[in-house]
Structures are given as structure tokens and as C-alpha cells.
Design a protein around this motif. Structure first.
Motif, short mmCIF file in Angstrom:
data_model
loop_
_atom_site.label_atom_id
_atom_site.label_comp_id
_atom_site.label_asym_id
_atom_site.label_seq_id
_atom_site.Cartn_x
_atom_site.Cartn_y
_atom_site.Cartn_z
N VAL A 84 0.83 -1.20 0.00
CA VAL A 84 0.00 0.00 0.00
C VAL A 84 0.87 1.26 0.00
N ILE A 85 1.94 1.26 0.79
CA ILE A 85 2.84 2.41 0.84
C ILE A 85 3.51 2.62 -0.52
N CYS A 86 3.96 1.54 -1.15
CA CYS A 86 4.60 1.66 -2.47
C CYS A 86 3.63 2.22 -3.51
N ILE A 87 2.40 1.75 -3.51
CA ILE A 87 1.41 2.25 -4.46
C ILE A 87 1.12 3.73 -4.19
N CYS A 88 0.99 4.11 -2.92
CA CYS A 88 0.75 5.52 -2.60
C CYS A 88 1.91 6.40 -3.03
N LEU A 89 3.14 5.94 -2.83
CA LEU A 89 4.30 6.71 -3.27
C LEU A 89 4.33 6.86 -4.79
N LEU A 91 1.72 6.92 -6.75
CA LEU A 91 0.67 7.87 -7.11
C LEU A 91 1.06 9.30 -6.76
N VAL A 92 1.85 9.48 -5.70
CA VAL A 92 2.26 10.83 -5.31
C VAL A 92 3.31 11.37 -6.27
#
Length: 116
Positions: A84-89, A91-92
Motif C-alpha cells: 500500500v505504501i509503495c502504491i501511494c508513493l 501515485l504521489v
């Protein structure tokens, strides 16, 4: 007398038939990816199909060859937040890739060749 299975807990690590079938699926997905490399599809379709196949292949490798399919739930739950953190990064930081394309210098314009 092995002390590996202490406490009477049996650990299932999969069978040879299971690993061969997973390997065949990975080989088939790779074949599809190579075949798509020779087809002239729109870039968006190509990227969606290739990324989907790559995610499926990564999930198969992590689940079966890294044996996370057979591990306890707490170990798997440590992987989910990292994903989840990798996907959020991604997207950011993804919009920055479009912004940086405007910072590149334009390609030099070549003069037309003279004809006599």
C-alpha cells in the motif's frame, strides 16, 4: 528423529505438481508478453496488459516460490502495508514525471536539404 516439526505442527510447502503448474503459468504469461511485444497495439492497451500480466506473475512468484502462500497470517499482513505504501508513493510522485517533461529542451530543428 527430527526436531524440525516441534510441537506436532505440520508445515505444508507444496508439491512438485503444484510448482510445475505454477511454472507453466509463468511461462505462458511470459509467452503472452513476448507475443504482445510484436503486435502493434495502442500504447495504453499494451501497458495495461503488460502491467497486469507482470503483477500476476509477481503474485505467483511471491505466493508459491517464496512460500508466502503457506505462511501464517501475520507474515502476510506485514507485506500488505508495504504494498500500500509503495502504491501511494507511486501515485504521489507520478505527476512529477509529466512536469519534468516540460523542462527538457526541445529537439533541434534541422534545415531542409538544398536541391540544385
Amino acid at each position: 528423529m527430527s526436531t524440525h516439526a516441534a510441537g506436532g505442527e505440520e508445515h505444508f510447502a507444496g508439491s512438485t505438481k503444484l510448482f510445475i503448474s505454477v511454472w507453466v503459468w509463468l511461462l505462458a504469461l511470459t509467452g503472452i508478453e513476448v507475443y504482445l511485444g510484436y503486435k502493434h497495439l495502442p500504447v495504453v492497451y499494451m501497458l495495461v496488459i503488460l502491467m497486469g500480466a507482470s503483477i500476476i506473475k509477481a503474485a505467483l512468484i511471491v505466493a508459491y516460490f517464496m512460500h508466502l502462500r503457506f505462511e501464517r497470517l501475520p507474515l502476510v499482513l506485514t507485506i500488505v502495508p508495504a504494498l500500500v505504501i509503495c502504491i501511494c508513493l507511486l501515485l504521489v510522485f507520478f505527476p512529477d514525471s509529466f512536469r519534468s517533461s516540460a523542462l527538457r529542451s526541445p529537439a533541434p530543428v534541422q534545415a531542409p536539404a538544398e536541391t540544385h
